[in-house]
Design an enzyme around this catalytic site. Structure first.
Site, PDB file in Angstrom:
ATOM      1  N   GLY A  54      39.443 -15.956 -45.575  1.00 48.82           N
ATOM      2  CA  GLY A  54      38.090 -15.406 -45.808  1.00 48.82           C
ATOM      3  C   GLY A  54      37.141 -15.889 -44.900  1.00 48.82           C
ATOM      4  O   GLY A  54      36.168 -15.630 -45.055  1.00 48.82           O
TER       5      GLY A  54
ATOM      6  N   THR B 299       9.603   3.924  -3.673  1.00 48.20           N
ATOM      7  CA  THR B 299      10.434   2.511  -4.103  1.00 48.20           C
ATOM      8  C   THR B 299       9.652   1.352  -4.358  1.00 48.20           C
ATOM      9  O   THR B 299       8.832   1.201  -3.398  1.00 48.20           O
ATOM     10  CB  THR B 299      11.842   2.458  -3.472  1.00 48.20           C
TER      11      THR B 299
ATOM     12  N   GLY C 185       0.777  -1.140   0.007  1.00 49.43           N
ATOM     13  CA  GLY C 185      -0.239  -0.070   0.020  1.00 49.43           C
ATOM     14  C   GLY C 185       0.626   1.166   0.007  1.00 49.43           C
ATOM     15  O   GLY C 185       0.099   2.389   0.394  1.00 49.43           O
ATOM     16  N   LYS C 186       2.134   1.313  -0.429  1.00 49.72           N
ATOM     17  CA  LYS C 186       2.717   2.384  -0.592  1.00 49.72           C
ATOM     18  C   LYS C 186       2.116   3.515  -1.106  1.00 49.72           C
ATOM     19  O   LYS C 186       1.988   4.760  -0.914  1.00 49.72           O
ATOM     20  CB  LYS C 186       4.202   2.189  -1.095  1.00 49.72           C
TER      21      LYS C 186
ATOM     22  N   ASP D   2      -7.575  -2.019   8.855  1.00 50.89           N
ATOM     23  CA  ASP D   2      -8.894  -2.112   8.744  1.00 50.89           C
ATOM     24  C   ASP D   2      -9.248  -3.569   8.449  1.00 50.89           C
ATOM     25  O   ASP D   2     -10.240  -4.222   8.796  1.00 50.89           O
ATOM     26  CB  ASP D   2      -9.450  -1.231   7.605  1.00 50.89           C
TER      27      ASP D   2
ATOM     28  N   GLY E 242      41.022 -21.384 -39.461  1.00 48.76           N
ATOM     29  CA  GLY E 242      39.960 -21.719 -40.364  1.00 48.76           C
ATOM     30  C   GLY E 242      40.644 -21.086 -41.786  1.00 48.76           C
ATOM     31  O   GLY E 242      41.661 -20.768 -42.025  1.00 48.76           O
TER      32      GLY E 242
ATOM     33  N   LYS F 165      38.346 -14.740 -39.659  1.00 50.65           N
ATOM     34  CA  LYS F 165      39.306 -14.822 -38.480  1.00 50.65           C
ATOM     35  C   LYS F 165      39.746 -13.504 -37.900  1.00 50.65           C
ATOM     36  O   LYS F 165      39.436 -13.268 -36.575  1.00 50.65           O
ATOM     37  CB  LYS F 165      40.520 -15.757 -38.701  1.00 50.65           C
TER      38      LYS F 165
ATOM     39  N   SER G 212      46.279 -21.903 -40.413  1.00 46.78           N
ATOM     40  CA  SER G 212      46.997 -23.055 -39.661  1.00 46.78           C
ATOM     41  C   SER G 212      46.255 -24.381 -39.960  1.00 46.78           C
ATOM     42  O   SER G 212      45.370 -24.918 -39.320  1.00 46.78           O
ATOM     43  CB  SER G 212      47.115 -22.772 -38.022  1.00 46.78           C
TER      44      SER G 212
ATOM     45  N   ASN H 144       0.074  -1.319   7.853  1.00 46.94           N
ATOM     46  CA  ASN H 144      -1.012  -0.825   6.947  1.00 46.94           C
ATOM     47  C   ASN H 144      -2.156  -1.887   7.012  1.00 46.94           C
ATOM     48  O   ASN H 144      -2.148  -3.001   7.563  1.00 46.94           O
ATOM     49  CB  ASN H 144      -0.405  -0.751   5.610  1.00 46.94           C
TER      50      ASN H 144
HETATM   51  N1  GDP Z   1      -8.265  -2.638   2.968  1.00 45.19           N
HETATM   52  C1  GDP Z   1      -7.402  -1.940   2.612  1.00 45.19           C
HETATM   53  N2  GDP Z   1      -6.533  -1.917   1.366  1.00 45.19           N
HETATM   54  C2  GDP Z   1      -5.314  -1.242   1.062  1.00 45.19           C
HETATM   55  C3  GDP Z   1      -4.982  -0.274   2.092  1.00 45.19           C
HETATM   56  N3  GDP Z   1      -3.733   0.334   1.621  1.00 45.19           N
HETATM   57  C4  GDP Z   1      -3.730  -0.105   0.221  1.00 45.19           C
HETATM   58  N4  GDP Z   1      -4.576  -0.979  -0.069  1.00 45.19           N
HETATM   59  C5  GDP Z   1      -5.179  -1.816  -1.307  1.00 45.19           C
HETATM   60  O1  GDP Z   1      -4.020  -2.430  -1.456  1.00 45.19           O
HETATM   61  C6  GDP Z   1      -3.632  -2.665  -3.065  1.00 45.19           C
HETATM   62  C7  GDP Z   1      -2.287  -2.310  -3.229  1.00 45.19           C
HETATM   63  O2  GDP Z   1      -1.872  -1.033  -2.856  1.00 45.19           O
HETATM   64  P1  GDP Z   1      -0.766   0.098  -3.579  1.00 45.19           P
HETATM   65  O3  GDP Z   1      -0.900   1.131  -3.119  1.00 45.19           O
HETATM   66  O4  GDP Z   1      -0.856  -0.246  -5.153  1.00 45.19           O
HETATM   67  O5  GDP Z   1       0.561  -0.930  -3.122  1.00 45.19           O
HETATM   68  P2  GDP Z   1       2.224  -0.719  -3.429  1.00 45.19           P
HETATM   69  O6  GDP Z   1       2.346  -1.826  -4.389  1.00 45.19           O
HETATM   70  O7  GDP Z   1       2.661  -0.812  -2.050  1.00 45.19           O
HETATM   71  O8  GDP Z   1       2.208   0.547  -4.134  1.00 45.19           O
HETATM   72  C8  GDP Z   1      -4.480  -1.843  -3.773  1.00 45.19           C
HETATM   73  O9  GDP Z   1      -5.697  -2.560  -4.273  1.00 45.19           O
HETATM   74  C9  GDP Z   1      -4.980  -0.748  -2.437  1.00 45.19           C
HETATM   75  O10 GDP Z   1      -6.333  -0.432  -2.532  1.00 45.19           O
HETATM   76  C10 GDP Z   1      -5.322  -0.389   3.378  1.00 45.19           C
HETATM   77  O11 GDP Z   1      -5.222   0.221   4.205  1.00 45.19           O
HETATM   78  N5  GDP Z   1      -6.806  -1.117   3.620  1.00 45.19           N
END
Ligand code: GDP
Lengths: 296, 635
Positions: free
Chosen positions: B471, B112, B37-38, B169, B468, B474, B542, B166
């Protein structure tokens, strides 16, 4: 401190390129980023003169105020300024009005730039692009390697570690160098204010003659832009956030007439600066494509 | 456990509002496994700060419908992925830099990727960051990748880390899950030397604890992520370190002014300060600190300045100016950590360009001490490093360099290695300490022998014997091979008809006996040249097996590499570069191989090139690959 740090970083990049390349050039587009970049370059090499020339690719469709500003700047600072126009393109009748933005940009900017770089055998070209401008730019390197055909291969860029830049190229290849990579639009304006850098008056709000075109507010700089039957220009208080060829650059309704007002306006702004450019709307990922072809 | 998990006791200093604008942007990177989720997190940060411009938001809504993975909602991940290909595949493949600022601080974010094979990008992002946000999926707990990323961040000198747990939820914001992850993480990172680690339970998708504290985690008492990022003070106190300035550019507008331009990499400097010029060791005083805004009374770390000095000393780009009483070390051999960044493996003994500060020179990895398993930190024996591998090695440079250990100064202790042939950046390096010469150079016997000579070469001696038909190609191939070897820093010499027949063997003709004597002499010359440590390329028809065997037997085991350049005779006749076949077929030349003299096909050549079918370039590469495979030289 924040601006000083950015300034020092840009100066470092310029000195590095000036030291390591045989024949660098600074692309000068007359806009605010170019103004800031030029100012930084003067500082980087002070008290020496700039160890490289400036290159302006003139599409012949720049605002008249831009050209006047360019010539005045070059004269005031004693700059070695090269102006290049794709005369073949001109002869073919290419223009933003007749050919549309895509063709015009391709021929008069992208191709023209290649011509100039090839002709003078520049091996490095400074550009004022920032990474915050556009999505695909976010991944652009500070030293961006170009093939002998000026192509940009997003999968074949070198990793940039610390501030140690790998500047080695093979014959015919070149590097685009972006000293403002880490600056934001706001940084540029704040720097312009802090350093009292002259910019083209078009950035400041004034009553100008405008017409509506494709959702953009176009300032009619001269009568080369034909009016549609019954159409009339009207005067509006507008300014520019970004400057390009006049029929392709949308103006902004604004009353910001000073740097302070511009910066205030920007802090509250809700749209990004490239919005005013017709070329970006062409299609999604369009900047990416242009870049691969050598557009700045 | 509840609240931010501080591995060390230090708390973040709150920053006064009036300091804000003056602080440089915080540069941080986000890392985690794929889909942790980055991208969502950064998108969320921007969104909540109202930092997504209307037009970007409109584009995002469009893109979310087209490529998104979260149904009708906004897929923040799409805001960050930039390149077309990535967008199609839904993955991030490079480092993307994002810029945002809040009322309190500006940020530069390096995003990254989590893919295993892209560790090099993470190292790249880390090299320019002061803080790392490590994402963990609460459901999955700590993975190998998270460990790996923590290690790389620490290796690259990052001292501040946020463990963002992360998708809370999806585990019902369960404190036990969070605590378990934090405990695991703590046990793992203590040895990594982070100065401060803060753990925060978040939901990037829903925004819990991202820019403000969430009601859904009442048990969590620490700051929200943004709150922490806004307040953390990461400015490492370089002001307290000794003065360092690599000379970047000599500023010489006229004969009266001679300044040395550079960016201060440590400490500060004032006019009158005594400084040493390294590696030469000459000392002088600073006369002026020149800038376009006027002379300065003092300049601190990271300022870009031009210094003039009291004495005329020979100083060039690449030299380091340093505090006289606290100088950097000078060495031409040191131990360093390497992150390998290329698909081509590390070749001990091969010569690379090394760029450190503003100096570039050749350098060789003299010994790979071990590879670091970045999941367990175990030291593994290794002969080479592949892409994304980390190792500890000894390096010898072509000339002495001034440096500080990376742990003391990131600017004067870091370097990159560049492939001399492809110009690719192949490694990121961090110097640990200097090696004393005595521990590294062994003087064994006084008579210099073949072994001692070849030890200087970083490759083994060999004879590459191209045989060889006339021609066959080589010489063309041999020339390309030699060019390739030369570019790799291999010492070579070429023997062919042109340079041998006109000199050494000009008394010989083309009868069978003369041909034999011709090859015998060439064999002896080649042998002498291997004594000198060279790789000798011999390109001769050769035609007879016996003579080729004779040469083979003159040499040591493994030194003779027979390359059969196998081109069908029709093709050679068709090419006929010198018009010889035409004349031979017309009977004008006698004893012409393939026409009226036999060519004895090699039975067991080291390399059999089907030369009729491939371009010379590709064939030459095959030859070089074979030398690499045989460990005669490195790639
Ligand atoms: N339920 C839930 N889904 C999340 C959360 N953060 C990211 N996602 C989901 O996880 C998937 C990957 O997220 P993404 O940001 O593309 O991940 P990355 O590869 O780390 O950049 C996506 O479908 C997001 O919607 C979160 O806090 N809760």
């Amino acid at each position: 401190m924040r601006l000083r740090r950015l300034e020092a970083e840009a100066i470092f990049i310029m000195r590095e390129a000036a030291s390591e390349f045989r024949n660098p050039v600074m692309l000068y587009s007359i806009g605010k980023d170019s103004s800031a970049m030029l100012h930084l370059a003067l500082k980087a090499f002070y008290p020496s003169k700039l160890p490289f020339p400036l290159l302006h690719v003139d599409t012949t469709w720049k605002f008249r105020e831009m050209i006047a500003f360019r010539d005045e700047t070059a004269a005031r600072l004693g700059l070695d300024l090269i102006v290049h126009t794709n005369v073949e393109g001109l002869a073919r009748g290419i223009s933003p009005v007749a050919s549309g933005s895509a063709v015009h940009t391709q021929v008069m900017k992208t191709e023209a730039l290649r011509q100039a770089l090839d002709k003078c055998r520049f091996d490095a070209a400074f550009g004022g692009a920032r990474r915050d401008e556009e999505k695909s730019r976010a991944k652009e390197r500070i030293f961006s390697h170009r093939s002998a055909a000026h192509g940009w291969d997003p999968r074949n860029q070198r990793p940039e570690l610390w501030n140690i830049f790998n500047t080695r190229i093979k014959p015919g290849e070149s590097m685009r160098v972006f000293p403002l990579s880490n600056w934001t639009e706001l940084d540029v304006w704040e720097y312009i204010r802090a350093e009292d850098i002259p910019v083209v008056p078009l950035y400041f709000a004034k009553e100008r003659p405008v017409v509506d075109r494709d959702g953009l507010l176009i300032v009619r700089d001269d009568d080369r832009l034909p009016l549609k039957p019954g159409e009339k220009t009207r005067m509006e208080l507008v300014r520019f956030r970004t400057l390009g060829c006049y029929p392709l650059t949308g103006a902004l309704r604004s009353s910001a007439a000073t740097l302070d007002e511009i910066i205030d306006e920007m802090r509250n702004s809700a749209s990004s600066e490239r919005q005013g450019r017709a070329i970006d709307h062409d299609d999604a990922g369009s900047m990416e494509k242009k870049k691969r072809e050598g557009y700045f | 456990m509840s609240g931010p998990a501080r591995v060390t006791a230090k708390t973040a200093k709150p920053v006064r509002i009036d300091e804000v604008d003056t602080r440089p942007a915080l540069r941080f990177l986000t890392c985690g496994s794929v889909d942790d989720g980055k991208s969502t997190l950064i998108g969320r940060l921007l969104y909540e700060q109202n930092l997504i411009f209307d037009d970007h938001l409109a584009a995002l809504e469009r893109d979310s419908k087209k490529h998104g993975t979260v149904g009708a909602e906004l897929d923040f991940a799409l805001l960050l992925d930039g390149l077309e290909a990535e967008r199609e595949q839904g993955i991030t493949i490079d480092v993307a830099y994002r810029y945002f600022s809040t009322k309190r601080r500006s940020f530069i974010v390096a995003d990254t990727p989590g893919h295993e094979q892209y560790t090099r990008n993470m190292a790249t992002g880390a090299s320019n960051s002061e803080l790392a946000v490590l994402l963990v999926d609460a459901r999955k707990g700590l993975l190998g990748q998270t460990r790996r990323h923590a290690i790389i961040a620490a290796l690259l000198g990052i001292r501040y880390a946020v463990l963002a747990v992360n998708k809370s939820d999806l585990v019902a914001f369960d404190q036990a899950v969070f605590d378990e992850i934090v405990t695991q993480f703590k046990s793992f990172v203590t040895e990594l030397g982070f100065k401060e680690i803060v753990a925060i339970p978040i939901s990037a998708r829903d925004g819990d604890n991202v820019s403000s504290r969430s009601d859904r985690t009442p048990w969590y008492k620490g700051p929200s992520l943004l709150d922490y990022l806004e307040s953390v003070d990461v400015e490492d106190d370089r002001a307290g370190t000794p003065f360092r300035m690599p000379v970047q550019w000599v500023n010489r507008p006229n004969s009266d002014f001679r300044g040395f331009a550079g960016t201060i990499a440590g400490g500060s400097v004032r006019p009158g300060d005594e400084i040493a010029v390294l590696p030469s060791g000459r000392t002088t005083r600073v006369a002026r600190i020149v800038t376009a805004d006027g002379d300065l009374e003092v300049a601190g770390t990271k300022s870009a300045v031009t210094l003039t000095l009291a004495d005329e000393i020979d100083i060039a780009r690449g030299d380091v100016l340093a505090a006289v009483r606290d100088r950097p070390q000078i060495a031409d051999q040191f131990a360093a950590q390497l992150v390998w960044m290329s698909n081509d493996k590390l070749m001990p003994g091969r010569s690379y360009f090394m760029k450190i500060g503003s100096r570039t020179m050749t350098a060789t990895i003299t010994e790979l001490r071990h590879r670091l398993d970045i999941d367990t930190l175990a030291k593994l024996a290794a002969k080479t490093l592949s892409l994304n591998e980390v190792g500890v090695c000894n390096i010898a440079t072509a000339m002495p360099v001034a440096f500080d250990p990376y742990a003391e100064n990131r600017d004067t202790g870091a370097f990159i290695l560049i492939d001399r042939y492809s110009n690719e950046t192949v490694a990121a390096g961090m110097i640990s300490f200097a090696l004393r010469r005595a521990t590294n150079v062994h003087h064994q016997d006084l008579a210099v022998g073949k072994k001692a000579r070849s030890a200087l070469m970083h490759h083994k001696p060999a004879v590459l014997w191209f045989t060889g038909l006339s021609g066959a190609g080589k010489s063309t191939i041999a020339n390309l091979v030699e060019a390739g070897l030369n570019a790799r820093g291999v010492h070579t010499v070429m023997l062919d008809g042109d340079n041998v027949r006109h000199g050494l063997n000009k008394d010989l003709g083309f009868t069978e006996t003369d041909r034999v004597e011709n090859i015998r002499r060439i064999g002896e010359v080649a042998k002498l040249m291997t004594e000198a440590g060279l790789i000798v390329l011999c390109s001769f028809i050769s035609p007879f097996r016996a003579e080729r065997r004779m040469v083979r037997e003159l040499l040591d085991e493994g030194e003779f590499v027979e390359v059969f350049v196998d081109t069908p005779i029709d093709q050679c006749i068709a090419r006929d570069p010198k018009g010889l076949y035409k004349r031979a077929l017309a009977g004008e030349i006698k004893n012409f191989t393939g026409v009226d003299q036999a060519y004895e096909v090699p039975e067991n050549p080291e390399l059999h090139l089907m030369a009729g079918r491939q371009e010379a370039d590709a064939l030459a590469n095959k030859v070089i690959d074979e030398l690499v495979r045989r460990e005669i030289c490195s790639k």
